[in-house]
Write an enzyme that holds these catalytic residues in place. Structure first.
Site, PDB file in Angstrom:
ATOM      1  CE  LYS A  49      -3.855  -2.426   2.121  1.00 52.02           C
ATOM      2  NZ  LYS A  49      -4.440  -2.922   3.382  1.00 52.02           N
ATOM      3  CD  GLN A  93      -2.868  -4.502   7.160  1.00 47.71           C
ATOM      4  OE1 GLN A  93      -2.877  -3.530   6.421  1.00 47.71           O
ATOM      5  NE2 GLN A  93      -3.528  -5.617   6.893  1.00 47.71           N
ATOM      6  CG  ASP A 116      -8.849   0.530   5.405  1.00 50.24           C
ATOM      7  OD1 ASP A 116      -9.072   0.247   4.213  1.00 50.24           O
ATOM      8  OD2 ASP A 116      -8.368  -0.295   6.215  1.00 50.24           O
TER       9      ASP A 116
END
Ligand code: NAP
Length: 277
Positions: A49, A93, A116
């Site tokens: 990413k 994450q 996200d």
């Protein structure tokens, strides 16, 4: 359905938008990534990413926390990024380890930086059909359906899987577009007969080749969100492709679109926070 090609075009647009922001404000869009521990797949995901960000002209700032970081440690790190005007988007994450209260950690992300789409705020906004950031994989699925001009209103959409980041929001977005949505999950009885009714089928289970051509209604649109070891999806592509009118491959379908949406939402967040939109 060519997710790679669509993602490439989307990232080109995002790259141009990022350059424009930098030109007009002197500040590049910035995504902060937070990783707890060193889980190999998570390390790879975050690295990928960040590479994609760099190629699109989005700065990234990485915060690495040790595997034994407590919930308070993670919340403190995320809160600092939420309060940092130089950071426009935050990607936390997961998994973060069983000892971390992941919900508390996600909720430390400021809603305007939740690129996200993992906070309760973003989820609720999506549920109400209000503007906000969507979970990236469902967002990518909707972009694919739109790019191929798939009619959703009045169609029966069946979503197999109901995780908070994938199946559930995918169904909510389809409902928002006037599809008639059925969710299937591990307790669903007669799964095959329900799947066979789908005009639009979204599969997000995490089991290799779980759905085969025998389960698919001829002419259905099939979206395989699965990604299993060995680059295998949740749908058996060969047999399913014989039945489907449109189908996403794995790899090259939903995966690239997920990252494209993350980049797009980061640039949108930067644009808003820098007063450009
Ligand atoms: P998850 O949290 O493990 O959820 C799996 C879902 O599948 C659950 O709702 C579960 O039902 C359901 N399920 C499990 N076994 C089933 C069965 N036998 N019959 C019907 N439903 C069943 O997984 P996820 O995070 O949503 O991920 C799903 C897949 O998408 C994985 O392959 C993952 O790698 C992939 N993925 C891809 C991307 C991307 O960028 N392309 C992003 C995220 C995830 P219950 O709720 O009843 O347990």
């Amino acid at each position: 359905m060519d997710g790679t090609g669509l993602a490439r075009r989307s990232v080109e647009e995002t790259t141009a938008a990022a350059a424009e922001i930098r030109l007009r404000t002197g500040t590049p869009p910035c995504l902060a990534t937070v990783l707890v521990g060193e889980d190999p797949s998570s390390v790879t995901y975050v690295k990928m990413k960040r590479n994609r960000c760099a190629r699109a002209g989005i700065e990234s700032r990485h915060v690495a926390l040790p595997a034994d970081a407590t919930t308070a440690d993670v919340v403190a790190a995320v809160t600092a990024l939420s309060n940092d005007p130089g950071v426009h988007g935050i990607l936390l994450q997961h998994p973060m380890g069983p000892h971390v209260d992941e919900r508390a950690a996600f909720e430390a992300i400021a809603p305007e930086k939740d690129v996200d789409g993992v906070t309760m705020h973003s989820f609720a906004a999506m549920g109400f059909g209000l503007p906000g950031f969507v979970s990236c994989t469902p967002g990518g699925i909707m972009r694919l359906l739109d790019a191929y001009e798939v009619v959703l209103a009045g169609k029966h959409a069946v979503v197999v899987g109901r995780s908070a980041i994938l199946g559930k929001p995918a169904g909510m977005l389809l409902l928002g577009r006037n599809a008639t949505v059925t969710y299937c999950h591990s307790h669903t009885a007669e799964l095959s007969s329900i799947v066979r009714q789908a005009d639009v089928l979204v599969v997000a289970v995490g089991r290799p080749r779980f759905i085969t051509g025998a389960d698919i209604r001829p002419g259905a649109v099939v979206i395989d969100a699965g990604y299993n070891e060995g680059n295998v999806g949740d749908v058996d592509f060969e047999t399913a492709a014989e039945q489907a009118s449109l189908i996403t491959p794995v790899p090259g379908g939903v995966g690239p679109m997920t990252i494209a949406v993350l980049l797009e939402q980061t640039v949108a967040a930067a644009s808003r926070q820098l007063g450009l939109s």
